[in-house]
Design an enzyme around this catalytic site. Sequence first.
Site, short mmCIF file in Angstrom:
data_model
loop_
_atom_site.label_atom_id
_atom_site.label_comp_id
_atom_site.label_asym_id
_atom_site.label_seq_id
_atom_site.Cartn_x
_atom_site.Cartn_y
_atom_site.Cartn_z
N CYS A 1 36.48 44.94 44.31
CA CYS A 1 35.25 45.40 43.66
C CYS A 1 34.03 44.56 44.01
O CYS A 1 32.92 45.07 44.07
CB CYS A 1 35.43 45.46 42.15
N CYS B 1 42.44 38.76 38.44
CA CYS B 1 41.62 39.49 37.47
C CYS B 1 42.46 39.94 36.28
O CYS B 1 42.03 39.85 35.12
CB CYS B 1 40.96 40.69 38.14
#
Length: 369
Positions: free
Chosen positions: A210, A111
């Site tokens: 997440c 990410c």
Amino acid sequence: MKEMLDKKKVVVGMSGGVDSTVAAYKLKELGYEVIGINMKLWKEEKFEDEQFENDGGCCSLSSVNDARRVCSKLDIPFYVVNFKEIFKKKVVDYFVDDYQNGRTPNPCIACNKFIKFDALLRKAHELGAYYVATGHYAKIEYDNNINRYLVKKSNEDKKDQTYAIYNLTQEQLKHTLMPLGDFNSKDDVRKIANSFDFSMSKKKDSQEICFVPDDDYSGFVERYIDKKFTKGNFIDLKGKILGKHNGIINYTIGQRKGLGITFGKPTYVIDINSKTNEITLGDNEGVFKKNLIANEFNSIYYDKIEGELEVYAKIRYSAKLTKCIISVIEEDKIKVTFMSPVRAITPGQAVVFYKGEYMIGGATIERSF
């Protein structure tokens, strides 16, 4: 385009958490024109419902609202930008692929590489901002002697996040600010948050991945590919069958608990072979290795590494530093030899190198021996 960028303008990735909030606060205090952006990331449909929203999730509805609220208090613009497609491709698909192949991925590192310091940086440039900033605990500085941007450990050693940004390029570092690296403790950061938003200062640090907020990685992967992982054999180091495992996705190197099989003595996962669907078990000694091969090597401190280099390394975020020797065996592939055996070297995880206070680069672990 870049000639038009304003060096006093910065886009801050706002998660709604304490760290990104204080990063924005600090940069505004330093005289930057700050723009807050919340990144809308891909999330499984079952977690789109409000009943699954949680206070720690970086892209939950409550976190978006928190980010919007603090940006209003800071009197800075706030936008929500849709990065769902690229996040799914570069982070989620990679995560699922690694688990299917018996590796243990690190999606936060992916990410950082593809979303926070690439897609978000491009968006910052579109808005005329020279910099992107995050709430990472790390320091970036430019060394005039070697003409390179370097990454230095945070003042707060326990919160140091240099491990997670080892794969940033010189161009990305050039356009990145990390104002929290100079703080001596997380308590100091929370005090600033408390000074203008009491509820924000009490928020817990995000722990889970997440896009898998229930921490059920195997369940997530099986739903994502719409396939159950088949059972296979547990074997010993000589290839003798010891019993059945419940699918390779449920195990990782060094694991002892939750094997579903007992031998009257401590037994650990030594190796995972996705091609044969076999998991090798052994004693604790077998979990320790002295050598590894890693690929996708990214050097930050050195333009090029020749011969052997003695440094310190760690093979996971929370691991202790261990002295080692690294040597480049191909363009982006390295061999690492540790001075003392290291426990649970795990394919898919990152090995990151340090020289004093500087993080000098890293790579993705391919195998150990």
